[in-house]
Design an enzyme around this catalytic site. Structure first.
Site: not given
Ligand code: NOJ
Length: 567
Positions: A198, A249
């Site tokens: 993310d 790993e």
């Molecule tokens: C990207 C994620 O896909 C989204 O849904 C989220 O709100 C933001 N990152 C923050 O984590």
């Protein structure tokens, strides 16, 4: 082929109205029979759910809303038994304000090791009453929140690029590096096959913390406009390399896939150099309008850039952060990513045309060499839901902008399974965390299952042909559409009445022809039908092709070992 599961909206096993892991496991066959290779699950870890789970309080626990660790193990076993790999979401840019580290940081003194794991800074102004920089949160409003110190004084500010309940980690802190190695190993030991990372583009901030005016169009996840001091900072590649070493790993193919909103495709490719991630989302493709020239350019740029670092190109049209593509491709007004749309959006599409384009766009995408990502529900042709009552909305974007931006709830509405059951089969109790539109059942899987013209049947056929013809690992070459598609059959839209050379040029602009392996793909991006002149059996088409006529906004795949030369 990777299929994204948004667990809270996939299938609810226990009837509380929120999808969960047992509900998903019970419905796994529906995904397996689609013919995908892997499932990526959006977060199901312990979280207050302020941002639908992207605010994690315990990275190594399952939130009771979704089940238990045993439920997760059962899911992994069931998926592996069906030949499906499991990719989980890794959220390293920020945690929840309820995470024990952040709670300890609030209780600790300025300059302490506990605060060092986050970005705490003194405010500006005579009394520290102004935020340390002008940075804006992706969800709207300032990216800084001031705390009250343990002794009751107004105190320092902490950085949150997203909601105030999502404090950003400080990746200058060795403790953060160590903690994420531990988290990776925890899930790898449990048998996961990889991670979707993310906000991979946001981990490192410019240490000088300069001001940056994002301007009015700041609603996106990043990657646009002038280089921001918190996106795409060079230091973050070291972090990716560290994680890659951890994955290496382990036995088997464990993969890292980045959510990186990066300014150019060439830069995006740097994320998948041989010692970094395995794949990264190609959001440039997702953001490309439904126009032949633009599509050809983005496809060429992607294949060129990714192959220059030896990585597969990726393709994606929908996910839980964007307007569903069976609606988006018909919009007639600009809609920056993350803003969402509601009933008063000025450029609402004709739903039938938008779905036609959505189906055509998928048929084009699934012919391309590389790795494609699907988002749950797109195989049902689900549209964006526009009329969610305002008091039912959940996206922090809606709250942080005082309702100025709808945000992403419209693409997160739970899936319809059986038309004639409560909550369209999503939940045994009929409950649903976001309300379902009254006519949601008409998209239900059971309605589409045996209908050869349904979007579900189209996806199944495309996916099985993609596999059978090895398109994912094929080579693409462009063909001249002029010889393969005949002239338009009626005047159309803006260029209606154009004839002769100008008409031909317009018609060429509205079409694409390409070959991957022994499959020829013709795309008609105009509104008027055109006769298919290319030889070969029709393998699949995104719309009916009566008398070998390819309708407007439609794509066809032909089995053509012999085709004319490249253009
Ligand atoms: C990207 C994620 O896909 C989204 O849904 C989220 O709100 C933001 N990152 C923050 O984590």
């Amino acid at each position: 082929m990777i299929y994204q599961i948004y667990p809270r909206s996939f299938a609810d096993g226990d009837g509380d109205g929120v999808g969960d892991l047992p509900g998903l496991t019970a419905r796994l066959d529906a995904v397996a029979e689609l013919g995908v290779d892997a499932l990526w699950l959006s977060p199901f870890m312990a979280s207050p759910q302020a941002d639908a789970g992207y605010d994690i309080a315990d990275y190594c626990a399952v939130d009771p809303l979704f089940g238990t660790l045993e439920d997760f193990d059962a899911l992994v076993a069931a998926a592996h038994a069906r030949g499906l790999r499991i990719i989980v979401d890794l959220v390293p840019n920020h945690c929840s304000a309820q995470h024990p580290w952040f709670r300890r940081a609030l209780a600790a003194a300025e300059g302490s090791a506990e605060r060092e794991r986050f970005h705490f800074r003194d405010g500006r102004g005579s009394d520290g009453e102004l935020p340390p920089t002008d940075w804006e949160s992706v969800f709207g409003g300032p990216a800084w929140t001031r705390i009250t110190e343990p002794d009751g004084r107004p105190g320092q500010w902490y950085l949150h690029l997203f909601d105030a309940s999502q404090p950003d980690f400080n990746w200058q802190s060795p403790a953060v590096w160590e903690e994420f190695r531990r988290i990776l190993r925890f899930w790898l030991d449990r048998g996961v096959d990889g991670f979707r990372v993310d906000v991979a583009h946001g981990l490192v901030k410019d240490p000088a913390f300069p001001d940056y005016r994002t301007g009015p169009a700041s609603g996106s996840m990043g990657g646009e406009g002038a280089p921001a001091p918190y996106w795409e900072q060079p230091g973050l590649h070291e972090i990716l390399r560290d994680w890659r070493r951890v994955l290496d790993e382990y036995d088997g193919d464990r993969a890292l896939c980045g959510e990186a909103w990066v300014s150019t495709i060439a830069k995006t490719a740097l994320w998948v150099r041989p010692d970094e991630m395995h794949q990264t989302f190609n959001f440039h493709y997702l953001e490309t309008p439904w126009r032949a020239e633009a599509l050809r350019e983005v496809i060429d740029d992607s294949l060129g850039a990714f192959s220059s670092v030896g990585a597969p190109s990726t393709w994606v049209l929908s996910n839980h952060d964007v307007v569903r593509h069976a609606t988006r491709l018909g919009l007639t007004a600009e809609n920056p990513q993350g803003e969402g749309i509601g009933p008063d959006f000025p450029g609402l599409p004709d739903p039938e045309q938008a779905l036609r384009r959505g189906r055509a766009a998928t048929a084009l995408m699934l012919a391309l060499p590389g790795s494609a990502y699907l988002y749950q529900g797109e195989e049902l042709g689900l549209p964006e839901v526009l009329d969610i009552p305002n008091d039912a909305r959940r996206d922090p974007t809606w709250f942080r902008t005082g309702g100025a931006r709808y945000g992403r709830d419209g693409c997160r509405v739970p899936l319809p399974w059986e038309a004639e059951t409560p909550a369209a089969g999503f939940s045994p109790s009929g409950r649903s965390w976001l309300p379902l539109p009254d006519d949601w059942g008409r998209h239900a899987r059971d309605r589409q299952q045996h209908d050869p013209d349904s979007t579900l049947s189209l996806y199944r056929r495309l996916l099985s042909l993609r596999r059978e013809h090895g398109l994912g690992t094929g080579r693409l070459r462009w063909l001249d559409p002029a010889g393969l598609l005949g002239p338009r059959q009626e005047p159309e839209r803006a260029d209606a009445g154009e004839g002769g050379e100008a008409g031909d040029a317009a018609a060429a602009r509205d079409a694409l022809a390409l070959q991957v392996g022994d499959v020829v793909v013709l795309a008609n991006l105009g509104a008027a039908p055109r006769p298919i002149r290319a030889a070969g059996e029709i393998l699949v088409a995104s719309a009916p092709t009566p008398g070998r006529m390819l309708g407007g906004d439609a794509v066809v795949w032909l089995d053509s070992p012999d085709v004319p030369e490249t253009r």
